[in-house]
Design a protein around this motif. Structure first.
Motif, mmCIF file in Angstrom:
data_model
loop_
_atom_site.group_PDB
_atom_site.id
_atom_site.type_symbol
_atom_site.label_atom_id
_atom_site.label_comp_id
_atom_site.label_asym_id
_atom_site.label_seq_id
_atom_site.Cartn_x
_atom_site.Cartn_y
_atom_site.Cartn_z
ATOM 1 N N MET A 118 0.848 -1.200 0.000
ATOM 2 C CA MET A 118 0.000 0.000 0.000
ATOM 3 C C MET A 118 0.880 1.246 0.000
ATOM 4 N N SER A 119 0.498 2.244 -0.794
ATOM 5 C CA SER A 119 1.254 3.486 -0.886
ATOM 6 C C SER A 119 1.240 4.222 0.452
ATOM 7 N N ARG A 120 2.393 4.662 0.891
ATOM 8 C CA ARG A 120 2.519 5.361 2.170
ATOM 9 C C ARG A 120 2.065 6.809 2.024
ATOM 10 N N THR A 121 1.262 7.283 2.978
ATOM 11 C CA THR A 121 0.753 8.658 2.958
ATOM 12 C C THR A 121 1.580 9.533 3.877
ATOM 13 N N MET A 122 1.948 10.700 3.371
ATOM 14 C CA MET A 122 2.718 11.670 4.138
ATOM 15 C C MET A 122 1.846 12.894 4.401
ATOM 16 N N ILE A 123 1.874 13.388 5.635
ATOM 17 C CA ILE A 123 1.192 14.625 5.999
ATOM 18 C C ILE A 123 2.198 15.503 6.720
ATOM 19 N N GLU A 124 2.409 16.725 6.231
ATOM 20 C CA GLU A 124 3.402 17.605 6.845
ATOM 21 C C GLU A 124 2.982 19.061 6.706
ATOM 22 N N SER A 125 3.361 19.868 7.687
ATOM 23 C CA SER A 125 3.138 21.313 7.622
ATOM 24 C C SER A 125 4.193 21.943 6.733
ATOM 25 N N THR A 126 3.769 22.917 5.922
ATOM 26 C CA THR A 126 4.687 23.584 5.014
ATOM 27 C C THR A 126 4.125 24.966 4.697
ATOM 28 N N ASN A 138 0.832 10.850 -1.429
ATOM 29 C CA ASN A 138 1.291 9.469 -1.520
ATOM 30 C C ASN A 138 1.857 9.270 -2.917
ATOM 31 N N ASP A 139 2.018 8.016 -3.352
ATOM 32 C CA ASP A 139 2.626 7.775 -4.661
ATOM 33 C C ASP A 139 1.753 8.253 -5.809
ATOM 34 N N HIS A 140 0.460 8.458 -5.549
ATOM 35 C CA HIS A 140 -0.480 8.787 -6.618
ATOM 36 C C HIS A 140 -0.852 10.263 -6.678
ATOM 37 N N LEU A 141 -1.039 10.872 -5.515
ATOM 38 C CA LEU A 141 -1.588 12.222 -5.456
ATOM 39 C C LEU A 141 -0.750 13.109 -4.545
ATOM 40 N N ASP A 142 -0.810 14.399 -4.828
ATOM 41 C CA ASP A 142 -0.097 15.397 -4.019
ATOM 42 C C ASP A 142 -1.052 16.574 -3.824
ATOM 43 N N ARG A 167 -2.659 17.336 -7.363
ATOM 44 C CA ARG A 167 -1.903 16.940 -8.551
ATOM 45 C C ARG A 167 -1.825 15.419 -8.651
ATOM 46 N N ASP A 168 -2.032 14.918 -9.861
ATOM 47 C CA ASP A 168 -1.838 13.511 -10.188
ATOM 48 C C ASP A 168 -0.339 13.311 -10.413
ATOM 49 N N ARG A 169 0.321 12.585 -9.515
ATOM 50 C CA ARG A 169 1.780 12.481 -9.575
ATOM 51 C C ARG A 169 2.256 11.644 -10.755
ATOM 52 N N ARG A 170 1.440 10.719 -11.226
ATOM 53 C CA ARG A 170 1.870 9.885 -12.352
ATOM 54 C C ARG A 170 2.056 10.726 -13.613
ATOM 55 N N MET A 189 -8.286 11.540 2.875
ATOM 56 C CA MET A 189 -7.487 10.326 2.832
ATOM 57 C C MET A 189 -7.365 9.841 1.392
ATOM 58 N N PRO A 190 -6.173 9.472 0.948
ATOM 59 C CA PRO A 190 -6.074 8.761 -0.329
ATOM 60 C C PRO A 190 -6.753 7.409 -0.216
#
Length: 646
Positions: A1-9, A83-87, A102-105, A181-182
């Motif tokens: 399963m693609s890992r999801t990242m959540i961060e403040s920026t 994640n690997d798919h979306l940003d 954004r669609d990362r692919r 959530m993705p």
């Protein structure tokens, strides 16, 4: 399963400064809503929902009209979810709006990610910006929270982290949350939305999600419908076929061919999913779909008229066009449902990138709908979104956030305190770590404390107006601020005699522009135009640099036919406000009223930019008063209808 990242920026954007909120309570609505009740053919249930729940004013929210049009590079607080798919980038200080998806692919942006942050007067409390995905709870229009901070936090789940956004919406006293959530290993972003009524009385319920997408020459908007309710220029609704050929050259499913701005509320057909999509010429696009509770679909277009083009430029800059595909709980945005006592409603929305056969997507209507249906079924098989939401309801909805990333208002804590509600009765949406704002005084008052009236008055000039707060403010000691708070509450409730008494008491304790302004409004309501002007002059004298007060006072003088007094007010304005576009426009109108046409022409010729120009407001009448039948300067053409030949 693609890992999801959540961060403040942060996002670096050319941005206008939001500025200070108006200290003036708005006792009337900012936007005049159309009344479609006389439209032929409306179903009785729709007519009832249109009549129900209209919001009289945005109180206790302040009007946000302190912004300008000076864009400077600013670091805008953001939260990245990827994640690997979306940003995705979410702006917690702008209502939790998804600014970019954004669609990362493919590297393709799925929404209209505005390249500037420019406010304009489109929301229930004025300030609004175009772009991204916006959450709207409350009443018809862009929400009171759209340009205000919301809470944001990371929530841990068995399927990876979610980003939770939540806030207490104060006009309705409803609590909303959105969990982003993705959807596992498919390129889909899911929003689990929940609205709760914490009170023992029913509430009007309105929700629309607005998704801005680029408006290219060949973009097509699709929804599984063969008819739609379309807004007309007079505010009525008429049922039209879709795609609707207004003329042989126009197919409204292609927004760039439409001559004027319009709303199309789709009447969703049986046998299809509930979705709305925007498809580019090459077959790529984005769709929004949802579980059954989200029944309505719509799109809004600006049209090809000169006014629509000008509005696009005003909001987004040159050569940047967008349209909106939208989804809501009712068929149209003029309707309100009812949320029962202590009840809640939840649903899941999904945002899905599409890659379709261009020939089918841009062919016959039925073929195009089947093409979208098929692609959505490939990505989200039947029942998948319902399963995701059922899991979220059972396992995630009430889960406490693991890490708060942004703070919302103190209103939720104040409202829970005055109700004597244990915050644990609203699990998953804690309000105990808010931003520092005027609500801290409300918490103290609700707990029975005595507050310093001067300190409170420096931060809080608009009190809660619901009946629950009456005992609290009845206990506040007499004084300039306590009497002013009681005056505003009585004014909002329509008890004008009590409001006048309390405004006068406040003014005796300490003269203030705010009490004098309240008395001016009451004089105007009683038909005493002269008394109102005198009070307005007094109030402006007490707060000469308060732009909203100067504007309101000048507007009143002009409406009363006192152009000379209006001109005197703006000519006496200090430099800090005299150059504002709204004040320059008022000066122009006052000069015209005084017969000084050449001076008014000079102002218009130099150019006026009115930052808080309202949706639907046009400068054409001022231009005609100054220049007669001369062609309207394109800078002032904000007409929403078709272009008028010069």
């Amino acid at each position: 399963m693609s890992r999801t990242m959540i961060e403040s920026t942060t996002l670096r954007l050319p941005s206008a400064e939001l500025g200070a909120e108006s200290p003036l309570p708005s006792f009337g609505g900012l936007q005049r809503l159309p009344d479609p009740s006389g439209s032929p053919g409306l179903p009785p249930a729709m007519r009832e929902r249109i009549a129900y729940g209209r919001l009289a004013n945005p109180l206790p929210y302040a009007v946000q009209n302190g912004y300008g049009r000076d864009l400077r590079p600013r670091q805008v607080p953001a939260i990245r979810l990827a994640n690997d798919h979306l940003d995705a980038y979410v702006l917690p200080e702008l209502g939790g709006r998804i600014w970019s998806l954004r669609d990362r692919r493919s590297g393709r942006e799925l929404v209209f990610a505005n390249e500037r942050l420019q406010y304009a007067n489109f929301a229930l409390t004025d300030a609004w910006c175009a772009g991204g995905i916006e959450w709207n709870l409350g009443s018809t229009g862009h929400a009171t929270t759209t340009s205000r901070p919301v809470f944001a936090a990371r929530v841990e789940t068995a399927r990876g982290p979610s980003l939770r956004l939540w806030e207490w919406e104060r006009t309705r006293d409803l609590v909303f949350s959105v969990d982003l959530m993705p959807a596992g290993d498919v390129p889909v972003l899911v929003a689990h939305v929940r609205v709760r009524n914490p009170d023992p009385e029913p509430k009007p319920l309105y929700w629309w999600t607005n998704i801005a997408v680029p408006e290219t020459d060949g973009v097509r908007v699709l929804a599984p419908a063969d008819r739609a309710w379309r807004t007309a220029n007079d505010g009525s609704l008429d049922s039209v076929p879709v795609p609707h050929p207004d003329t042989p050259a126009v197919d409204a499913s292609y927004p760039r061919t439409a001559p004027a701005a319009a709303d199309y509320f789709f009447q969703i057909s049986e046998g299809h999913g509930r979705w709305v999509a925007a498809i580019e010429e090459d077959g790529r696009g984005v769709a929004q779909t949802a579980t059954a509770a989200m029944a309505g679909r719509k799109f809004f277009l600006w049209g090809a008229g000169a006014g629509g083009e000008r509005w696009q430029e005003w909001l987004s800059g040159p050569h940047r066009r967008y349209l909106e595909i939208q989804a809501g709980l009712a068929t149209t945005q003029l309707e309100h449902l009812a949320l029962g006592p202590d009840e809640e409603l939840s649903w899941a929305e999904a945002y899905v990138p599409l890659e379709l056969d261009p020939a089918r997507a841009h062919g016959g209507w039925v073929d195009a709908l089947d093409e979208v249906d098929g692609r959505l079924a490939d990505v989200l098989p039947a029942g998948r979104l319902d399963e995701e939401h059922q899991w979220w309801r059972a396992e995630v909805a009430d889960r406490a956030p693991a890490e708060q990333l942004a703070a919302g208002s103190g209103a939720g804590l104040a409202e829970l305190t005055v109700r004597g509600i244990d915050p644990r009765t609203l699990p998953g949406t804690p309000f105990d770590r808010p931003r520092r704002d005027g609500s801290r005084f409300l918490v103290e008052l609700a707990r029975g404390a005595t507050v310093d009236q001067d300190a409170a008055g420096a931060e809080l000039l608009i009190p809660p107006v619901s009946a629950r707060w009456r005992p609290v403010f009845d206990r506040v000691a007499d004084g300039w601020w306590g009497s002013l708070m009681r005056a505003v509450r009585a004014h909002a409730a329509g008890d004008l005699a009590a409001a006048e008494r309390c405004y006068r008491d406040s003014h005796v304790f300490r003269p203030s522009a705010w009490a004098a302004r309240g008395l001016a409004l009451l004089s105007a309501a009683n038909g005493d135009a002269g008394g109102a002007i005198a009070r307005y002059r007094e109030s402006v004298g007490l707060a000469p640099e308060c732009l909203p007060l100067l504007v309101e006072a000048t507007e009143h003088c002009l409406a009363a036919g006192q152009a000379g007094r209006a001109l005197a007010l703006v000519e006496a304005a200090p430099e800090a406000v005299a150059g504002h576009g709204r004040v320059r426009l008022l000066r122009c109108r006052a000069l015209l009223g005084c017969g000084r046409t050449e001076e008014a022409r000079a102002i218009l010729g130099d150019g006026i930019e009115v930052p808080d120009l309202r949706e639907g407001e046009t400068l054409e009448a001022v231009w005609r008063a100054a220049f007669g039948d001369a062609p309207l300067d394109p800078r002032y053409d904000f007409r929403m209808g078709p272009s008028v030949p010069a």
